[in-house]
Design an enzyme around this catalytic site. Structure first.
Site, PDB file in Angstrom:
ATOM      1  N   SER A 161      45.699  67.229 -16.469  1.00 51.04           N
ATOM      2  CA  SER A 161      44.255  67.376 -16.675  1.00 51.04           C
ATOM      3  C   SER A 161      43.707  66.721 -17.937  1.00 51.04           C
ATOM      4  O   SER A 161      42.487  66.717 -18.130  1.00 51.04           O
ATOM      5  CB  SER A 161      43.874  68.864 -16.673  1.00 51.04           C
ATOM      6  OG  SER A 161      43.842  69.352 -15.359  1.00 51.04           O
ATOM      7  N   SER A 217      38.583  73.159 -17.169  1.00 54.99           N
ATOM      8  CA  SER A 217      39.430  72.200 -16.460  1.00 54.99           C
ATOM      9  C   SER A 217      39.103  72.201 -14.972  1.00 54.99           C
ATOM     10  O   SER A 217      39.984  72.324 -14.112  1.00 54.99           O
ATOM     11  CB  SER A 217      40.918  72.512 -16.680  1.00 54.99           C
ATOM     12  OG  SER A 217      41.702  71.369 -16.412  1.00 54.99           O
ATOM     13  N   LYS A 247      40.960  64.166 -17.468  1.00 53.08           N
ATOM     14  CA  LYS A 247      39.523  64.481 -17.437  1.00 53.08           C
ATOM     15  C   LYS A 247      38.781  63.901 -18.643  1.00 53.08           C
ATOM     16  O   LYS A 247      37.560  63.738 -18.594  1.00 53.08           O
ATOM     17  CB  LYS A 247      39.317  65.996 -17.362  1.00 53.08           C
ATOM     18  CG  LYS A 247      39.775  66.624 -16.051  1.00 53.08           C
ATOM     19  CD  LYS A 247      39.493  68.118 -16.035  1.00 53.08           C
ATOM     20  CE  LYS A 247      39.828  68.751 -14.685  1.00 53.08           C
ATOM     21  NZ  LYS A 247      41.270  68.840 -14.424  1.00 53.08           N
TER      22      LYS A 247
END
Length: 548
Positions: free
Chosen positions: A112, A381, A115
């Site tokens: 993640s 997230s 991102k």
């Protein structure tokens, strides 16, 4: 067991003494760093190498290692794990110089922390004021009003234009349709058409098949309602009897069930709760007690297997066919509003342009602006927001519907225009869920330094989770207490075998540092044996990093 490295270290000692103290201190953690269970080592038995406590070279010696780099290199050699792979980059925000790197050009799975790339690319391409729109419209010679409704009947088609808004709720859609009731419409003598001209690819390449029924891997569709996720509970009706399922909101899915609960006392001799990634217990060949969700067409599901215990379990199930789900939701809501429609709810992948009349907007719903969407995405997230935004980035960049591959190409091009070279990287989605993503610590650091240096993007650093305070770092073990609490602002990246962190840390020397810590190849068994995650231990050493 008390873990001494979780207590704050004094920050006011001379540099040489501090390094000696930390050597003695962290030597006791060698067992943790190596992930091997061994007998405790008495600190008194440790001999501090003379080379480690020697005074650092003068700054005028250009060839000599800088104090910060020397310090972090020494700590890393002591603490680095034996079985997983690391990529590390550290950059001083005060001097705007690289401080320390380790294996920083190796391509690894970002999870993640990907991102961060999506956030920067979306801000650049879409602009901070961007928002999603879901619109209710018709085609007529003039705007629709009550005078055009004869005895509650509207002679025409109604269009609901979806935009892939990842935050659109059941209530938002119901409010849109309520505007039809407010016009006095009780019957639609035409079609109700759900419209979207977006790409319909629901999952990115490299998403794990086992994840697709779980809400954090919900499909990325132009038709999104309540995050394309339904919730419920599984409750026991007695041990070894078929459990009961109750779904919230009476959503239009069908789920059958033969799951059951097992008495913990009985389970201790017959079963063992399945560890992540395993099918059989280590004790014997008896299959582990676990629940399995099978997915079928038409949003049908089947739950089987067993669960040890008596407490009810929450369920969060991802919708398999979001377009069909949206059709059923709209039909259900129209019925609840007392609005009849003769024809079935239709789908259109392109905006219709009938020959007669002009498009007339009846009502619309706007999402929050991009800055708020990104804040939610980074703090929580949120995978759905990330991948929905990636699709929008590709659509805006190419001025046409865009799938994951083209959208990832667009993101590379957009970031390249900001000076971030991702030619060697592999991007498959915007969330980091795909196992096909490959990034280096150096590439992720270049995103962070760009965000820091360019004022229009600096807000992204301010929205990162704060250790012990917000987002995914609020309750994260070892980050929610001293000394790391309130000192780390970073994006987490976790999946099976991956434990990454990227962001900013405040050191006791008055400097702030951007950092990227990528750890791949971390097995669940070794992770369970760890006294503390590597990222927590390494960042604690950074609190004492000397100034170059």
């Amino acid at each position: 067991m008390h873990l001494p490295f979780l207590t704050a270290l004094p920050h006011n000692k001379p540099q040489q003494h501090r390094v000696t103290r930390l050597w003695t201190f962290f030597a006791s953690l060698t067992v943790m760093a190596a992930h091997v269970v061994m007998a405790p080592v008495a600190i008194a038995e440790i001999t501090v190498p003379q080379s480690f406590v020697t005074e650092v070279p003068l700054a005028s010696d250009e060839s000599a290692p800088k104090p910060a780099a020397q310090y972090l290199e020494s700590m890393l050699q002591l603490l680095k794990p034996a079985y997983s792979q690391l990529g590390i980059s550290v950059w001083d925000m005060t001097t705007q110089q690289a401080v320390f790197t380790y294996n920083n050009q190796s391509l690894m799975q970002p999870a993640s922390i990907q991102k961060l790339l999506t956030a920067l690319a979306a801000t650049k391409q879409l602009g901070p004021g961007f928002y999603y729109q879901t619109q209710l419209s018709t085609y007529a010679s003039s705007p629709l009003n009550k005078q055009q409704i004869n005895n509650g009947v509207y002679q025409g088609d109604i269009y609901i234009e979806f935009s892939g808004d990842p935050t659109l709720t059941y209530q938002d859609l119901q409010q849109l349709l309520t505007s039809l009731k407010n016009l006095g419409i009780r019957k639609i003598d035409g079609q109700v058409v759900l419209v979207s001209d977006q790409d319909s690819q629901l999952q990115a390449p490299g998403w794990v098949w086992d994840d697709l029924g779980i809400c954090y891997a919900a499909p990325i569709s132009p038709f999104i309602i309540d995050k394309n996720c339904v919730y419920g509970r599984l409750s026991t009706t007695g041990y070894d009897k078929t459990a009961s399922i109750s779904m919230m909101g009476k959503r239009p899915i069908n789920i059958t069930n033969e799951a059951y609960f097992v008495n913990p006392v009985v389970a201790s001799s017959q079963y063992k709760v399945a560890p992540a990634g395993s099918v059989y217990t280590q004790a014997n060949s008896q299959p582990a007690c676990q629940l399995t969700l099978s997915r079928f067409d038409n949003n049908r599901y089947h739950l089987s297997g067993c669960h040890v215990g008596a407490k009810s379990l929450p369920l969060a199930i991802a919708i398999t066919e979001p377009a069909l789900y949206a059709q059923h939701i709209v039909a259900k809501q129209l019925t609840a509003l007392g609005i009849q429609h003769n024809a079935p709810i239709a789908l259109s992948r392109a905006q219709l342009t009938p020959s007669g009349g002009q498009r007339q907007l009846i009502s619309s719903h706007h999402s929050a602006p991009l800055t708020e969407l990104l804040s939610t995405m980074l703090l929580k997230s949120d995978n759905l927001i990330a991948d929905s935004l990636l699709k929008k980035v590709g659509e805006a960049y190419f001025q046409s519907p865009s799938d994951f591959a083209r959208s990832s190409q667009a993101m590379k091009a957009i970031l390249y225009s900001l000076g971030i070279d991702l030619a060697d990287a592999n991007l498959a989605d915007g969330s980091g869920l795909s196992r096909y993503n490959l990034l280096s610590a150096e590439q992720v650091l270049s995103v962070l330094t760009t965000v820091y240096r360019m004022p229009e993007y600096h807000f992204l650093l301010d929205t990162l989770p704060e250790s012990g305070v917000s987002g995914t770092l609020r309750y994260k073990r070892y980050f929610n207490k001293s000394p790391l609490k309130n000192h780390v602002f970073a994006k987490t990246g976790s999946m099976l075998g991956v434990a990454n962190l990227a962001g900013r840390v405040k050191a006791s020397n008055g400097h702030d540092y951007l950092f990227v810590l990528i750890e791949n190849g971390l097995s669940p068994q070794i992770k369970k044996q760890q006294k503390a995650p590597f990222s927590a231990v390494f960042l604690q050493t950074m609190l004492d990093v000397p100034v170059n």
